[in-house]
Scaffold this motif. Structure first.
Motif, mmCIF file in Angstrom:
data_model
loop_
_atom_site.group_PDB
_atom_site.id
_atom_site.type_symbol
_atom_site.label_atom_id
_atom_site.label_comp_id
_atom_site.label_asym_id
_atom_site.label_seq_id
_atom_site.Cartn_x
_atom_site.Cartn_y
_atom_site.Cartn_z
ATOM 1 N N MET A 1 0.823 -1.212 0.000
ATOM 2 C CA MET A 1 0.000 0.000 0.000
ATOM 3 C C MET A 1 0.861 1.268 0.000
ATOM 4 N N LEU A 2 1.944 1.247 0.807
ATOM 5 C CA LEU A 2 2.833 2.409 0.881
ATOM 6 C C LEU A 2 4.276 1.961 1.067
ATOM 7 N N ILE A 3 5.191 2.555 0.287
ATOM 8 C CA ILE A 3 6.626 2.315 0.458
ATOM 9 C C ILE A 3 7.337 3.671 0.479
ATOM 10 N N LEU A 4 8.053 3.950 1.580
ATOM 11 C CA LEU A 4 8.887 5.148 1.690
ATOM 12 C C LEU A 4 10.343 4.718 1.599
ATOM 13 N N GLN A 5 11.128 5.375 0.740
ATOM 14 C CA GLN A 5 12.544 5.029 0.564
ATOM 15 C C GLN A 5 13.412 6.284 0.717
ATOM 16 N N ASN A 6 14.209 6.303 1.785
ATOM 17 C CA ASN A 6 15.185 7.377 2.035
ATOM 18 C C ASN A 6 14.569 8.774 1.944
ATOM 19 N N ILE A 7 13.385 8.930 2.549
ATOM 20 C CA ILE A 7 12.689 10.222 2.505
ATOM 21 C C ILE A 7 13.343 11.206 3.479
ATOM 22 N N SER A 8 13.655 12.392 2.984
ATOM 23 C CA SER A 8 14.187 13.472 3.820
ATOM 24 C C SER A 8 13.366 14.720 3.575
ATOM 25 N N TYR A 9 13.329 15.587 4.600
ATOM 26 C CA TYR A 9 12.645 16.867 4.410
ATOM 27 C C TYR A 9 13.453 17.971 5.075
ATOM 28 N N ILE A 10 13.719 19.039 4.304
ATOM 29 C CA ILE A 10 14.439 20.211 4.807
ATOM 30 C C ILE A 10 13.498 21.403 4.737
ATOM 31 N N HIS A 11 13.358 22.114 5.854
ATOM 32 C CA HIS A 11 12.501 23.309 5.900
ATOM 33 C C HIS A 11 13.029 24.362 4.931
ATOM 34 N N PRO A 12 12.161 25.297 4.495
ATOM 35 C CA PRO A 12 12.625 26.391 3.627
ATOM 36 C C PRO A 12 13.788 27.194 4.226
ATOM 37 N N LYS B 1 16.267 25.930 5.603
ATOM 38 C CA LYS B 1 17.416 25.012 5.476
ATOM 39 C C LYS B 1 17.617 24.081 6.681
ATOM 40 N N ASP B 2 16.722 24.140 7.685
ATOM 41 C CA ASP B 2 16.824 23.215 8.822
ATOM 42 C C ASP B 2 16.338 21.834 8.409
ATOM 43 N N LEU B 3 17.129 20.809 8.751
ATOM 44 C CA LEU B 3 16.755 19.432 8.435
ATOM 45 C C LEU B 3 15.731 18.942 9.456
ATOM 46 N N LEU B 4 14.572 18.459 8.978
ATOM 47 C CA LEU B 4 13.528 17.946 9.881
ATOM 48 C C LEU B 4 13.725 16.460 10.135
ATOM 49 N N PHE B 5 13.824 15.669 9.047
ATOM 50 C CA PHE B 5 14.144 14.241 9.193
ATOM 51 C C PHE B 5 14.902 13.778 7.960
ATOM 52 N N ASP B 6 15.558 12.620 8.095
ATOM 53 C CA ASP B 6 16.487 12.178 7.051
ATOM 54 C C ASP B 6 16.402 10.662 6.880
ATOM 55 N N ASN B 7 16.435 10.200 5.630
ATOM 56 C CA ASN B 7 16.490 8.762 5.308
ATOM 57 C C ASN B 7 15.409 7.942 6.012
ATOM 58 N N ILE B 8 14.157 8.362 5.832
ATOM 59 C CA ILE B 8 13.025 7.640 6.413
ATOM 60 C C ILE B 8 12.639 6.493 5.478
ATOM 61 N N MET C 1 6.192 18.067 -1.050
ATOM 62 C CA MET C 1 7.186 17.252 -1.737
ATOM 63 C C MET C 1 8.368 17.012 -0.807
ATOM 64 N N PRO C 2 8.910 15.776 -0.753
ATOM 65 C CA PRO C 2 10.100 15.529 0.069
ATOM 66 C C PRO C 2 11.317 16.213 -0.536
ATOM 67 N N SER C 3 12.300 16.521 0.295
ATOM 68 C CA SER C 3 13.544 17.131 -0.204
ATOM 69 C C SER C 3 14.418 16.101 -0.903
ATOM 70 N N ALA C 4 14.275 14.835 -0.491
ATOM 71 C CA ALA C 4 15.042 13.747 -1.107
ATOM 72 C C ALA C 4 14.283 12.448 -0.884
ATOM 73 N N GLY C 5 14.658 11.417 -1.665
ATOM 74 C CA GLY C 5 14.027 10.110 -1.538
ATOM 75 C C GLY C 5 12.811 9.971 -2.436
ATOM 76 N N GLN C 6 12.202 8.808 -2.368
ATOM 77 C CA GLN C 6 11.021 8.559 -3.190
ATOM 78 C C GLN C 6 10.018 7.702 -2.419
ATOM 79 N N PHE C 7 8.758 7.801 -2.827
ATOM 80 C CA PHE C 7 7.726 6.983 -2.178
ATOM 81 C C PHE C 7 6.696 6.544 -3.201
#
Length: 528
Positions: free
Chosen positions: A1-12, A14-21, A53-59
Motif C-alpha cells: 500500500m505504501l513504500i517510503l525510501q530514504n525520505i528526507s525533508y528540509i525546511h525552507p 534550510k533546517d533538516l527535519l528528518f532524514d532517510n526515512i 514534496m520531500p527534499s530527497a528520496g522517493q515513495f
C-alpha cells in the motif's frame, strides 16, 4: 500500500527535519505514527498525502490517500461540499435530475447516483444532521470540522486513510464513534495521535525520532512495554559506563603515581652515581615524555568513555526530573474550598442549566468536569474562580490560591522571552543561576533562554508553565486544567501526568481523555 525510501525533508530555512526515512505499510494495516513534538509526524503525513514534496528520496502509494488534517483554517472560505470535493458531483446530479443530461454532467457524476444518500447517512452517523452541505466551514466548531472530514470517509470510501490527531477536538461521544469506525473499517489506516485509547486499537506503532522510524509490531500498550525494556537496558548501560569511567580514572591515577615513584627512584640513583648534568637533563626529559605519553593514552581512553556516557545519558528520558517540587505544608486536606447551593446562570435571560446546581469541593479532591459543548463547563469554572457570580443561588468560597491552566497556556506571556517569563514567577527571589538550573531541568537549555515564548510549541509552553509554578514554590490550593492533553505529544503528556500526580492540592480537570483521567487518579466526576 505504501513504500517510503530514504525520505528526507528540509525546511525552507534550510533546517533538516528528518532524514532517510524508510517504511512499508501493507494493505489493511492499521498504523500509529507517534513521536515527540517537532519530529515531523504531520509533515510526513502531508508528504504521503501529496500535499508536500520531500527534499530527497522517493515513495510509492498504491492508491490516492484520503487525508484528514489536524488544522482546518485553510478550508474556512469553502462550503462543506467544496471542502469534501463533492460540490461538482452534487451540482451535476442536480442538473441531470432537472433534465439537463449533458455529457459533461454525466462525466462529473461518473455513475455515482447514490452520492446524496451517502452524504446524508455519513453526516447522520457523525451527528451532523443539522448541517447543510452549502454551509461555510468557518461557521463550524473545531469538533464539527473534524467530523465533516471523517464523514467524507463514508462518502468517498477510500482504501487508504491518513488521520492527523483526529480525536483532538471531539467530545466523548464523537471519540466513541471514531473508535467504533477504527475497529470496524477494512481500509488501511495511518494515524498520528497522542490518544492512548485510540492507539491501543491499532496493530503497529511507528516511532519517528532523529534516528528515523522504529517499528513496533503491536498496539500502544505493547510499545510502552517495549520502551520500558529499552529504557531499563539503557539505564543498565549508563551504570556500566559510569563504572567503567570510574575504573579508568582510578587506573590513570594509579599508573601516574607508579610512574612518579619510578621517576623519583631513578633520579636518586642517578644523583648517587654522579652522572653528568647534561645526561641528567636528557634522562629527566625522557621521563617527562614517558609520563606525558601515559597521560595522553589515559586521557584518550577516559575521553572516549566520557563521550559514550554523555550520549547514553542524553538518550535517557528526562520525565522524572520534571516535578512541581511544591511546598505542600499549607494545604489542609478536607477543608471546604467551594460550595454552590442551587446556583444557575443566565445568558440572554435564558437559564444555562435546566436544574439548579449543587456542588461542594474540598481540599485534596480530584474531580473531572464533563459535559457537551455549551453545557456550562467554562461558566462553572469562572464561578469557582470568583470571576463570575451566579444570578440564582448562593456561593461560598474559602480564601484560596488557584491556578487556571487553559489549552492555550494563557498564563504564559507571549511577548516575554523564556528566561524573563520564569522571572515573573520568581516570588522567592531565587538567584539567576538557580532559575537557569530549573529551566534546564524542564529541558530549556541555554539556547532557549532568549527565545520568545510566542515561538514555543504547545508542549514547550506546558513545560514552561510547570517550570514557572515550581519557581514560585507556592502550592496552589486548586489547579484547574482545561483540556490539558490537547496538542501535547505522548512524552509531554507523561511529564504532565507525573507532575500532577506529585501535586497534593485540589485538582479539577476538563477532559475527554479518559485514559489520562484514570492515570491522574480522578476520584469523582461532575457531569453538566
Amino acid at each position: 500500500m505504501l513504500i517510503l525510501q530514504n525520505i528526507s525533508y528540509i525546511h525552507p530555512n534550510k533546517d533538516l527535519l528528518f532524514d532517510n526515512i524508510n517504511l512499508s505499510v501493507n494493505r489493511h494495516d492499521k498504523v500509529a505514527l507517534i513521536g515527540n513534538n517537532g519530529t515531523g509526524k504531520s509533515t510526513l503525513l502531508s508528504i504521503i498525502a501529496g500535499k508536500l514534496m520531500p527534499s530527497a528520496g522517493q515513495f510509492n502509494v498504491a492508491t490516492e490517500p484520503y487525508y484528514v488534517p489536524q488544522i482546518f483554517g485553510q478550508y474556512n472560505d469553502l462550503t462543506i461540499a467544496q471542502a469534501l470535493r463533492i460540490d461538482a458531483k452534487l451540482e451535476a446530479l442536480k442538473e441531470i435530475l432537472e433534465g439537463n443530461v449533458t455529457e459533461n454532467n454525466l462525466s462529473l457524476l461518473n455513475d455515482d447516483w447514490t452520492i446524496e444518500e451517502r452524504c446524508s447517512e455519513a453526516l447522520s452517523y457523525w451527528q451532523l444532521t443539522d448541517l447543510e452541505l452549502t454551509q461555510k466551514m468557518e461557521t463550524l466548531s473545531g469538533g464539527q470540522k473534524t467530523k465533516v472530514f471523517l464523514a467524507g470517509i463514508a462518502i468517498h470510501q477510500p482504501d487508504f486513510i491518513l488521520l492527523d490527531e483526529p480525536s483532538n477536538h471531539l467530545d466523548t461521544a464523537g471519540r466513541q464513534l471514531l473508535y467504533d469506525f477504527i475497529r470496524s473499517t477494512a481500509s488501511t489506516l495511518m494515524i498520528v495521535s497522542h490518544d492512548r485509547e485510540l492507539l491501543n486499537l491499532l496493530d503497529v506503532v511507528c516511532e519517528l525520532s532523529k534516528r528515523g522510524i522504529t517499528v513496533y509490531g503491536g498496539n500502544y500498550d505493547f510499545y510502552a512495554m517495549q520502551k520500558q525494556i529499552e529504557n531499563n537496558a539503557l539505564n543498565q548501560d549508563v551504570k556500566s559506563k559510569e563504572k567503567a569511567f570510574r575504573k579508568a580514572k582510578e587506573k590513570e591515577r594509579e599508573t601516574l603515581e607508579r610512574q612518579q615513584k619510578l621517576d623519583a627512584r631513578g633520579k636518586k640513583k642517578q644523583e648517587k652515581a654522579g652522572i653528568a648534568t647534561i645526561m641528567m637533563n636528557t634522562l629527566r626529559n625522557n621521563a617527562e615524555k614517558s609520563t606525558a605519553k601515559i597521560k595522553n593514552v589515559h586521557a584518550e581512553k577516559i575521553g572516549g568513555i566520557s563521550q559514550e556516557l554523555h550520549e547514553l545519558r542524553s538518550a535517557l528520558p528526562g520525565i522524572d526530573k520534571m516535578k512541581f517540587g511544591f511546598d505542600n505544608s499549607a494545604l489542609h486536606k478536607g477543608k471546604v474550598l467551594f460550595r454552590a447551593t442551587d446556583i444557575n446562570f443566565q445568558y440572554n435571560s435564558q437559564l444555562l442549566w435546566k436544574e439548579n446546581l449543587n456542588i461542594q469541593i474540598s481540599s485534596g479532591e480530584r474531580i473531572s468536569l464533563k459535559g457537551v459543548n455549551g453545557s456550562g463547563k467554562t461558566t462553572l469554572i469562572k464561578i469557582i474562580l470568583g470571576k463570575l457570580d451566579p444570578q440564582v443561588g448562593e456561593v461560598y468560597r474559602a480564601d484560596n490560591k488557584s491556578v487556571y491552566i487553559d489549552q492555550d497556556y494563557s498564563l504564559i506571556d507571549n511577548a516575554l522571552k523564556v528566561y524573563d517569563q520564569a522571572q515573573q514567577f520568581n516570588l522567592t527571589r531565587l538567584q539567576e543561576h538557580e532559575i537557569k538550573i530549573r529551566l534546564n531541568r524542564f529541558l530549556f537549555t541555554k539556547e532557549y533562554w532568549d527565545k520568545p515564548c510566542s515561538a514555543l510549541s504547545g508542549g514547550e509552553k506546558m513545560r514552561l508553565m510547570l517550570c514557572c509554578l515550581t519557581i514560585s514554590n507556592q502550592s496552589p490550593d486548586i489547579i484547574i486544567l482545561d483540556e490539558p492533553t490537547n496538542n501535547l505529544d505522548i512524552q509531554n503528556i507523561e511529564i504532565l501526568r507525573n507532575a500532577i500526580n506529585e501535586y497534593q492540592g485540589t485538582l479539577i480537570v476538563v477532559s475527554h481523555d479518559d485514559y489520562f483521567l484514570e492515570e491522574i487518579n480522578i476520584e469523582r466526576t461532575v457531569k453538566l
